[in-house]
Design an enzyme around this catalytic site. Structure first.
Site, PDB file in Angstrom:
ATOM      1  CB  VAL A 171      25.714  11.533  46.765  1.00  0.00           C
ATOM      2  CG1 VAL A 171      24.822  12.712  46.435  1.00  0.00           C
ATOM      3  CG2 VAL A 171      24.958  10.508  47.590  1.00  0.00           C
ATOM      4  CB  CYS A 172      27.359  12.811  41.183  1.00  0.00           C
ATOM      5  SG  CYS A 172      28.747  11.788  40.686  1.00  0.00           S
ATOM      6  CG  LEU A 173      25.506  18.055  45.465  1.00  0.00           C
ATOM      7  CD1 LEU A 173      24.342  18.288  44.513  1.00  0.00           C
ATOM      8  CD2 LEU A 173      25.007  17.990  46.901  1.00  0.00           C
TER       9      LEU A 173
END
Length: 2014
Positions: free
Chosen positions: A792-794
């Protein structure tokens, strides 16, 4: 009137005696006496008349009675000398003899006048009778008083001789007192005329004749007529006062005189008065204390503090005790034919007196003996019954008191005397009597009770009633009133009679109530047991107590329980039975009537009563609480089962209601919960990269998680269109899962997306790890920021930028951000670079296509699959959510179908998508998948009224018994198998280890290029670098003197590695050398020390040549050596003066140390501190101020140099920034260039490289240095005031090294000689010049004591180890010029290790003539007090004569955790000190010895490789000192080994010393030390740095209080894959490739071949391997060459085509701006390229079982490889980049469209075709230098570095970084272990000057400080709490329900409990309590043993209260 006596009453009766010495009597009135004695014979009257006449005619005679002396048979300070002395100058004496005659107390009184003393004869006194002499006798009970006057004839009355005193009358003996044996004294009664003879007198005479007469006490008085006091009533007054004393004595059963102690007298004064030692602590307050003395007391003194001595033994042995009295009483009762009830009481009392202690208890009760005798003599039955009741009360009051004071007696009373059964019978009889009376008075009805006085005095209403019907003639009640008036008088008369009867009954009942209360209290005491066993349970069962309770409840009137003491006591009995596991079984049975059913029935009545009458009776509320407790306990013990039944259930729901509008109230209780997560295979597999199987989490993390979870429920989105649900693990809150339902209006709408989360120990400093689990089995990328691998890119997660803010960002922020920002309708525009297409037709169509693809996958995987197989813990959430949402879901999808024809493109979906070719297929697929979903939705069947009830109506419980349940039987077994460990762990056999040394060790060449040597020294090379090691390999070192310090220096130099080491010490080995030189043994006695250590030093490092200088120093050729090391200051000065070589002078003496260095006139330091050079990306340069990009750590300091390169500047005439600068004004994110040059404007791309500049140092000669006080190295220690003066004096005194002037055994003459020599030198002048005053005179006392210690020439082993490490490091600095040397003197005193203060040595002083004076007495006192030994010839001589008494060190119990480098040093130090000679050292380490360990862990040799570390270390140190007892274990100390290292084990330890290398283990050990209040010494090293922390219970903070920060090594995904900034990024990328090629892929093939149903991802990966499966080494080479081309050329070209060099971001900035580096593709060239291919080919061949030719031409093989040309289609560039750099998905396109069956079929086909051997996957191994692992990663790293223009790395650097090797040095290790040992000595010797130390040998620097004080906070109840506080909570059974544990804690703390936790398991939070009543009931009544683990019946938990405060509570099972 009956008198009650107590201490205060006694004081009130005799107040005068508290203040005056003399007793006073009032006026004599014989007339009154005559009237009172009318029955006395006439002779008595005549005698009294004669006395009256002789006294005179005056009615009043002035005078007073003086108490001369008192004594008793039990305190016989009485002899003829005393008697003669007290009668001196006296003319009369009154003797009062107190006797026990038979069973009666008799006073015999004799008054003698006219005393004659003969002073010629010693101790001779005679008295002749005269008319005033008399005798009297008094019998206490009947008060007989007999007087017989004398006839006036002369006779000898009193005769005092040496051994006796005799009183006679006409030769008839009255009293003959034998001083030698008072009980042989004889008495007679010469009374001839008795008026009355009774049975009692007959008994007395018979007793006298039978010699049954015992002397108790004698009082001696005289009458002084010279005083002014008036006499009132001589004999009668004396009788009266004496009776009062007598009654008081016997009421307390003292039989001894009372001594009055004044409040002003202290212990010393009292002891002088009494001639005895008086212990005030034993004296009782407000009681009379009988103090035994040997001499008479001449004065009366007032009582303040006292001690009472029991005389009951005498009472029993001499008088017969209570049994004889009972026998007499029984005879009288038989004669008088008393009632059976009274006789039974005596019989009962007889039985009770057999109980140990009861007789003593009852006979001391006020009035008991008197009332018992009255019971016998009284003839009236009514009066006897009155006495009977009183005695009955006394008996059971005292029995209760006895059981309270001696609870251990309960078991005896129950089992031997069967008392419970008897008391139950009496209780039942008493209850029956009371119930009969109650039934006569009060009817049983449900109404509020009326007061008794109202019932008695109620007046009948008269006249017409008011209210309704007033004036109504038809009112029939008037007729009744008229009749009532007519009979009013008669009614009143009857009422009076009734009231009298009621009063009589009430009085009787009150007495019975009191008796019953005593009986019930006895029952409570008997049932309140510390434990219950089978015998006790049988006893309780047979007592019929259960039936008693049942009957009571059956007959109890609810209206009568208010303020009922009996009812409350019954409740206490029930509670006692409910508190124990075994007695709890008595509540339930198979019979219809049982105690629990009766309680249940009574509870229902109480509920009805309270509801009907709104009652607030406290007793009823108490009963309901008790009932709940019993019910909950039975449920927790699994003796009953509970089923809730709703009174009103909703069976039907209106079909027109839109049920989704009730989503929130229906689903709220499911928002947060817990389930099993940590053991879930999918979770562990998914999170394997970050999940840690540890059970000792950071407390900061757990407190933060508890705090967040406790508040998150109210804030989670919870609507039908938008909701989030959370689950955390049952035992580990840091393992979480969350389901995020996609928001309506997005392609994720209503889909249940499962995310896995893990919170590391760096939380909340760093964000948690989060991965998407719903990925279609790894096939679907649901978003540019939601990868199919789960990533998850955040920014909040630190996976795309880093916006996480420690202690501010939260879990809720992450979840909401993912839902709103990632799972939005703008799917495609989440991709960097694609956001510019937003709003454009192409962009919108591409986004719609991406969304369409996601919608299909959403329905397939986030809806259908979730319904078919809901995740564990979310089953109810999934089914109920979809049921409530189904209408909304249908509307949403039907809208999607309507919009399916809108234009869309599918070439940017980042997934394998067939709609690119056939867009119309999308609608057909959507309709098809929707039909499948509807089928699943229709399967959901719920009853809204039953299944979604939120506000339940009142529910009833159906309770069933579970008597035969297997669960309960298992529970009993579990309780019997509770972990019960008290024995310490047993050791392994250390004799298995070969610790011998051979004499033929093969010498090896020290070649720094040798990979074997580099591997051996890898940790050391990681610190100093290979260049420094090369310099060492060319150096020769000489060491002079091989004592304890010398061998430490030699050991550290050999471990560090030099070319040659020369030793010289011709001194013969002595016994005391065994205490500090670890290589010498008994066999080396009287041999040269250098030869004794030679062979063992050689075995330390075969690469170092070691030899011995044979004869003298004159033979030494200084040209052959580089460094000269000595401990002799004279030798050091001589060598230093030649200025040829570096010289190191190292010294230890007693507690003093010194290091002096001389490295020549011109010494260059190449690296001042060894810190890693910083490489920093520059954001801007303005006005010479360099601004750095954020989040870059650096080591820059003032005046450093930096080289700036790669700067892009505007063109112009200014200078370039690309040059070397000196810097200033250094800050965290900026620094200033120290230059005057003019530069053109800065644009970008600047990089600043830190440059280390050489430092020049000049050294003076040692002879000059040691005789001056201005060459100190001030970095090591801080000195001011007198400490500065001390340092100077120590430095000066250490120049004296001659043994003739020093002593090691406290020889007083040598001490004198040493001090005089120091004083004769010019030290005073030097100090005076420096300090401008005579400091030796000013601080004379303290400095003299210091000189005494400086004269004691002992080798203190821990300081040998410390200085041995520091001096060896100075030697290495001189060789390799790395690190800053000591410049030039280091001096320190370690006074804090001494168990005394230096100034306590006060036996030396300077006399008036300025001469040294020695006080030999004080000298001997010091020697004895501190334990120094003058002639002590053992191995412990130096230790004893340094710190004194060492017995505590010998008897210590010490636990060493870890046997690595520090552990080896610690064990060596402990062995030298004799630690645990009479105790034990426990050492444990699960590791085995590796080759690389040998360069630091000096106890191990090559023969020990692959042997256990702890076992080997134990064997070696046992050889060093056979005295020690050591136990070696191989366990890891962690949660799983608590059955071995249990609380009992820790509590036996005096100290624990850590030698660990990881934070998790340190935290666990720290927690166990805090838990068990054990001292801990924590340590650690990192290269030249090290620390020691002392952790002392209740004084200091713990290790966890200020935890070492863990470095965050996580590299952002995009940085690792696309934008590396440094060589460490390149290395991590290379290591990931290694894992992919050589482990993950072959492992997938292994699983395919062995697992019958492998996962789909595994099959995909295995198919890739099979499609390119090599069958020859040529093919392996070909694969390697193609892989090189792909990684370093094709992928780079593709990336640069996707992002050209001039690309811009949406902000208009350059895409390739720093810190991004634009890569360049490379062609196949250079050594690294061939190495890459060769290593790849060899590893591939090894894995797949392919033969590798012994010889091959690699270049030829590579030339034959065909390299296809790269063709790139512009449309697919970005897709290729994504698949390559982010998730390696480029080769999954075609396979992903196949279903599982197709994949497995294809895989099986390939297997059958290729028939491969089972692969052998390889995991990275750093310690095997021939396995090509490090070599491959080095080549791959350098290829990546060349691509991006980053500095390349070498093989050793790769080995260190890829192997996560912690750099270490033997020198630092030695120093840190030595400092730990010093702290251990302090702890064992109980000194208080503990120190924390930080050390950095590179600078050099050492700072010592007091440990941080433990932090405390205060509870609301005022209790101070710290981490060391252990509050104790006792429970009586393991099945105690959880809710009662919480209640007890809250009551104890006065605070609300937020959470309860043990380890990582949070087992209680209020947010964890389910909303459903039945589930809530189960949760709050969970038995405590299911929540926590008990060891030795104890368990510790962390309790969190408000304010995030945490404290420890120890729960003990009693």
């Amino acid at each position: 009137m009956e008198l009650e006596y107590n201490d205060q009453a006694f004081f009130d009766l005799f107040q005068e005696e508290h203040q005056f010495e003399k007793q006073k009597f009032g006026q004599i009135n014989f007339q009154n006496q005559i009237q009172q004695n009318q029955e006395v014979n006439k002779n008595a009257e005549q005698i009294i008349e004669q006395q009256k006449q002789n006294i005179g005619n005056d009615k009043q005679i002035k005078g007073s009675w003086i108490n001369l002396h008192s004594f008793s048979a039990f305190n016989p300070h009485f002899d003829s000398q005393i008697l003669t002395k007290v009668l001196e100058n006296r003319t009369n004496v009154l003797f009062i003899f107190e006797l026990m005659v038979g069973m009666e107390n008799v006073k015999l009184i004799c008054f003698v006048n006219h005393i004659i003393q003969d002073r010629r004869r010693q101790n001779y006194v005679q008295a002749k009778s005269n008319e005033s002499s008399f005798y009297a006798m008094m019998i206490q009970e009947d008060h007989y008083w007999y007087v017989n006057a004398l006839d006036g004839k002369p006779h000898v009355l009193l005769d005092i001789q040496q051994h006796m005193v005799q009183i006679s009358h006409h030769n008839e003996p009255i009293a003959c007192i034998n001083f030698s044996d008072l009980q042989q004294s004889k008495f007679g009664f010469p009374f001839q005329k008795l008026q009355e003879k009774t049975l009692l007198m007959d008994q007395i005479n018979a007793a006298l004749q039978g010699l049954e007469c015992y002397l108790l006490q004698i009082g001696i008085f005289t009458f002084d007529v010279n005083k002014d006091n008036q006499l009132e009533d001589d004999i009668q007054s004396l009788k009266k006062n004496y009776e009062k004393q007598l009654n008081y004595y016997y009421s307390q059963l003292r039989m001894q005189p009372i001594q009055f102690i004044p409040s002003t007298v202290d212990a010393q004064e009292l002891s002088q008065i009494l001639k005895e030692q008086v212990i005030f602590e034993k004296l009782k307050e407000n009681q009379i204390n009988d103090i035994e003395v040997t001499k008479p007391i001449q004065q009366q003194i007032q009582i303040k503090s006292k001690q009472q001595k029991q005389l009951l033994t005498y009472f029993e042995q001499k008088i017969g005790g209570i049994q004889m009295i009972l026998d007499y009483v029984k005879k009288y009762l038989d004669q008088t034919q008393a009632d059976k009830q009274i006789k039974d009481l005596v019989f009962e009392l007889n039985i009770l007196c057999q109980i140990d202690g009861f007789q003593q208890q009852i006979v001391q009760t006020d009035g008991f003996l008197q009332q018992l005798l009255v019971l016998a003599y009284l003839n009236k039955r009514q009066e006897r019954k009155e006495i009977y009741r009183r005695i009955n009360l006394l008996i059971y009051q005292q029995l209760v008191q006895l059981l309270q004071e001696k609870p251990y007696m309960k078991i005896v009373v129950l089992l031997e005397h069967r008392l419970l059964e008897k008391i139950v019978i009496k209780t039942e009889q008493s209850l029956n009597f009371i119930n009969q009376n109650v039934q006569q008075q009060v009817q049983v009805r449900f109404e509020q009770p009326k007061p008794a006085h109202f019932l008695k005095k109620q007046i009948v209403n008269q006249g017409k009633p008011k209210g309704i019907g007033y004036g109504d003639g038809e009112y029939k009640g008037f007729q009744y009133i008229n009749q009532q008036q007519q009979f009013n008088i008669q009614q009143q008369k009857q009422q009076q009679q009734q009231e009298q009867f009621i009063d009589k009954v009430d009085k009787q009942q009150n007495e019975e109530d009191t008796h019953l209360i005593n009986l019930l209290n006895c029952l409570i005491q008997l049932l309140d047991l510390q434990f219950i066993n089978i015998k006790l349970l049988e006893c309780i069962q047979q007592s019929n107590i259960i039936n008693l309770l049942i009957k009571y409840l059956q007959n109890t009137n609810i209206t009568a329980v208010e303020n009922s003491k009996i009812f409350n006591l019954i409740l206490q009995i029930i509670e006692c039975l409910a508190q124990r596991e075994m007695t709890l079984e008595l509540f339930v049975s198979k019979e219809a009537t049982c105690l629990f059913r009766q309680l249940e029935s009574f509870n229902q009545q109480v509920i009805i009563f309270i509801k009907t009458f709104n009652s607030k009776i406290e007793e009823l509320n108490r009963f309901m609480s008790l009932y709940s407790y019993v019910e909950n306990c039975l449920y927790a013990a699994q003796l009953i089962t509970i089923k809730y039944l709703s009174q009103d259930q909703q069976n039907n729901v209106d079909g027109n209601i839109n049920i989704h509008q009730f989503y929130r109230p229906f689903m709220k209780r499911l928002a947060v919960g817990k389930c099993e997560i940590k053991d879930d295979v999918d979770y562990v597999t998914h999170m394997k990269d970050c999940f840690i199987q540890a059970n000792n989490p950071s407390q900061n993390k757990m407190q933060k998680l508890v705090s967040e979870i406790s508040t998150i429920e109210e804030n989670l989105p919870l609507d039908a269109t938008n909701s989030i649900f959370i689950r955390y693990d049952n035992d580990r809150m840091d393992c979480m899962r969350t389901i995020i339902f996609g928001a309506s209006g997005t392609p994720y709408a209503h889909g249940a997306f499962l995310y896995d989360m893990y919170f590391g120990d760096d939380y909340p400093q760093r964000p948690p790890k989060m991965k998407l689990s719903t990925t279609g089995h790894g096939k679907v990328r649901f978003n540019p920021n939601l990868y199919n691998c789960g990533k998850v890119c955040l920014s909040l997660l630190g996976t795309w930028g880093d916006n996480w803010i420690a202690n501010f960002s939260t879990i809720l922020q992450i979840l909401v951000s993912v839902q709103s920002m990632v799972m939005s309708e703008y799917v495609m525009f989440n991709e960097p670079g694609w956001e510019s297409q937003m709003g454009t037709p192409n962009g919108e169509q591409a986004n719609r296509g991406y969304c369409n693809f996601i919608k299909i996958q959403n329905i397939r995987y986030a809806m259908i699959e979730q319904l078919q197989k809901p995740p564990r813990g979310f089953e109810e959430v999934i089914k109920k959510s979809f049921y409530l949402r189904k209408d909304l879901i249908k509307k949403e999808i039907e809208l999607w179908i309507e919009q399916a024809n809108l234009p869309a493109t599918y070439n940017q979906t980042q997934n394998s998508c067939t709609y690119t070719v056939q867009p119309q297929q999308y609608k057909q697929d959507l309709i098809k998948i929707y039909e499948e979903l509807k089928v699943e939705l229709e399967k959901l069947k719920f009853n809204i009224g039953k299944d979604f009830q939120t506000i339940s109506n009142e529910k009833k419980k159906e309770i069933a018994f579970n008597l035969d349940a297997k669960e309960y039987q298992q529970l009993q077994q579990q309780q019997q198998q509770i972990i019960n460990k008290n024995n310490p762990p047993q050791g392994l056999n250390i004799n298995e280890i070969d610790i011998t040394y051979n004499n033929n060790l093969q010498q090896r060449q020290f070649d720094s290029n040798d990979q074997n040597l580099q591997n051996l020294m890898s940790r050391y090379i990681g610190v100093v670098g290979l260049d420094a090691v090369k310099k060492q390999s060319e150096s020769t070192i000489f060491i002079h003197i091989l004592n304890g310090l010398g061998v430490e220096i030699a050991k550290n130099i050999v471990l560090s590695g030099v070319k040659r080491l020369i030793l010289f010490d011709p001194q013969l080995m002595q016994v005391n050398d065994l205490g500090n030189n670890f290589y010498l043994t008994q066999a080396d006695l009287n041999k040269r020390r250098d030869f004794g250590v030679l062979n063992k030093l050689k075995h330390l490092n075969p690469y170092v040549k070691i030899d011995v200088l044979q004869n003298s120093l004159n033979e030494l050729n200084l040209n052959e050596i580089q460094v000269f090391v000595t401990q002799d200051s004279n030798v050091a000065s001589i060598v230093s003066n030649q200025n040829q070589i570096a010289v190191v002078l190292a010294q230890t003496r007693n507690i003093f140390v010194r290091i002096v260095t001389d490295f020549g006139n011109d010494f260059t330091v190449l690296d001042k501190d060894g810190e890693q050079l910083s490489e920093l990306n520059i954001e801007n340069i303005t006005n010479n101020v360099v601004t750095l990009f954020k989040n870059q750590n650096h080591n820059l300091t003032e005046n450093d140099f930096v080289l700036i390169q790669e700067v892009k500047q505007q063109p112009g005439n200014g200078n370039s920034y690309n040059q070397l600068f000196q810097i200033k004004n250094v800050k965290r994110s900026s620094f200033e260039l120290n230059t005057n040059k003019i530069f053109t404007n800065y644009i970008s791309h600047g990089i600043a490289y830190q440059q280390k500049q050489p430092i020049k140092l000049q050294f003076d000669r040692i002879s000059k240095v040691i005789n001056s006080f201005d060459h100190y190295c001030d970095n090591i220690g801080s000195y001011d005031g007198i400490d500065q003066i001390k340092r100077d004096l120590i430095n000066f005194s250490l120049n004296t090294t001659s043994n003739d002037q020093l002593t090691d055994n406290w020889d007083i003459e040598r001490i004198r000689l040493f001090i005089n020599q120091i004083r004769q030198q010019n030290v005073r002048e030097i100090l005076n010049n420096k300090y401008k005053e005579d400091v030796l005179l000013k601080y004379q006392e303290e400095l003299l004591s210091l000189l005494i210690l400086l004269s004691i020439n002992t080798q203190f082993q821990p300081l040998c180890a410390l200085i041995g490490g520091m001096a060896a490091q100075e030697v290495l600095k001189a060789i390799n010029k790395k690190y800053t040397p000591i410049h030039q003197v280091y001096v320190q005193s370690f006074e804090d290790v001494l168990p005394f203060k230096v100034n306590e040595l006060k036996f030396a002083q300077i006399g008036q003539s300025n001469n040294l004076e020695i006080n030999l007495n004080k000298y001997e006192q010091c020697m004895q007090q501190f334990g120094f030994k003058k002639n002590y010839n053992t191995r412990y001589n130096d230790l004893t004569n340094t710190i004194g008494n060492i017995q505590k060190i010998f008897s210590a119990q010490v636990f060493v955790v870890g046997a690595g480098a520090i552990g080896c040093e610690l064990l060596k130090n402990y062995a030298m000190l004799g630690v645990s000679k009479f105790g034990k050292i426990y050492v444990t380490d699960p590791d085995i010895i590796e080759n690389s360990n040998l360069s630091r862990q000096f106890l191990f040799r090559e023969k020990h490789i692959r042997k256990p570390k702890s076992l080997t270390a134990a064997a070696v140190v046992k050889q060093m000192n056979p005295d020690i007892n050591i136990v070696a274990r191989l366990d890891k100390v962690c949660q799983e080994t608590q059955d071995i290292y249990h609380s009992g084990f820790y509590k036996q330890m005096n100290c624990i010393t850590n030698a660990l290398d990881n934070v998790q283990a340190r935290l666990f050990i720290d927690s166990k030390c805090v838990e068990n209040n054990v001292s801990l010494i924590e340590s650690g090293t990192l290269g030249p740095k090290g620390h020691v922390q002392s952790i002392i219970p209740n004084l200091t903070e713990s290790y966890a209080s200020k935890q070492d920060p863990e470095q965050n090594n996580d590299i952002p995904y995009c940085t690792l894959r696309m934008f590396p900034e440094s060589n460490i990024h390149c290395l991590e990328w290379a290591r990931d490739k290694f894992e992919q090629y050589f482990f993950r892929k072959p492992q997938a093939l292994v699983q395919l071949m062995q697992d019958p149903s492998p996962q789909q991802q595994t099959i995909d990966l295995a198919i890739k391997v099979l499609k390119k499966f090599p069958i020859s080494f040529q093919q392996c080479v070909q694969m390697g060459r193609l892989k090189f081309q792909k990684l370093f050329n094709y992928d780079i070209v593709a990336l640069m085509n996707a992002y050209p060099i001039d690309s811009l971001t949406k902000e208009g900035k350059l895409f390739w701006a720093p810190p991004k580096r634009p890569p360049k593709p490379i062609d196949f060239y250079g050594d690294f390229a061939f190495t890459f291919v060769q290593d790849f080919a060899i590893l591939t061949a090894q894995i797949y079982g392919i033969n590798i030719p012994l010889q091959y031409d690699l270049k030829l093989l590579i030339q034959n490889v065909y390299i296809p040309k790269m063709t790139i289609k512009q449309k697919k560039i970005k897709d290729i980049v994504e698949k390559q750099d982010k998730n390696n998905q480029s080769q999954q396109i075609e396979e992903e469209v196949k279903d599982y069956d197709q994949l497995i079929k294809e895989a099986k086909s390939l297997l059958s075709k290729i028939k491969p051997k089972l692969p052998q996957p390889q995991q990275f191994e750093k310690d095997d230098d021939q396995n090509h692992h490090v070599s491959f990663i080095t080549a791959a790293t350098n290829g990546r570095a060349i691509n991006y223009g980053i500095q390349q790395v070498d093989w050793m650097w790769t080995k260190l970084k890829a192997g996560r090797i912690i750099p270490a040095m033997a020198t630092t290790t030695s120093c840190i272990a030595a400092l730990q040992t010093l702290e251990l000595i302090k702890i064992l010797q109980t000194t208080t000057q503990y120190r924390n130390t930080f050390l950095n040998l590179a600078i050099p620097f050492m700072m010592q400080s007091e440990p941080g004080e433990v932090e405390k906070f205060q509870l609301k109840n005022g209790l101070d709490i710290s981490i060391w506080t252990k509050l104790k909570l006792e429970i009586k059974r393991l099945t105690e329900p959880l809710q009662y544990i919480v209640k007890k804690l809250e009551n104890m703390l006065g605070e609300e409990v937020n959470s309860l936790q043990q380890g990582a398991k949070v087992f209680f939070m209020k947010q964890m309590i389910p909303k459903d009543e039945e589930e809530k009931y189960k949760f709050i009544n969970t038995p405590i043993y299911k929540c926590i683990q008990f060891i030795n019946n104890e368990s510790q938990i962390n309790v969190q209260i408000n304010g995030n405060k945490s404290l420890v509570v120890q729960i003990t099972l009693i």
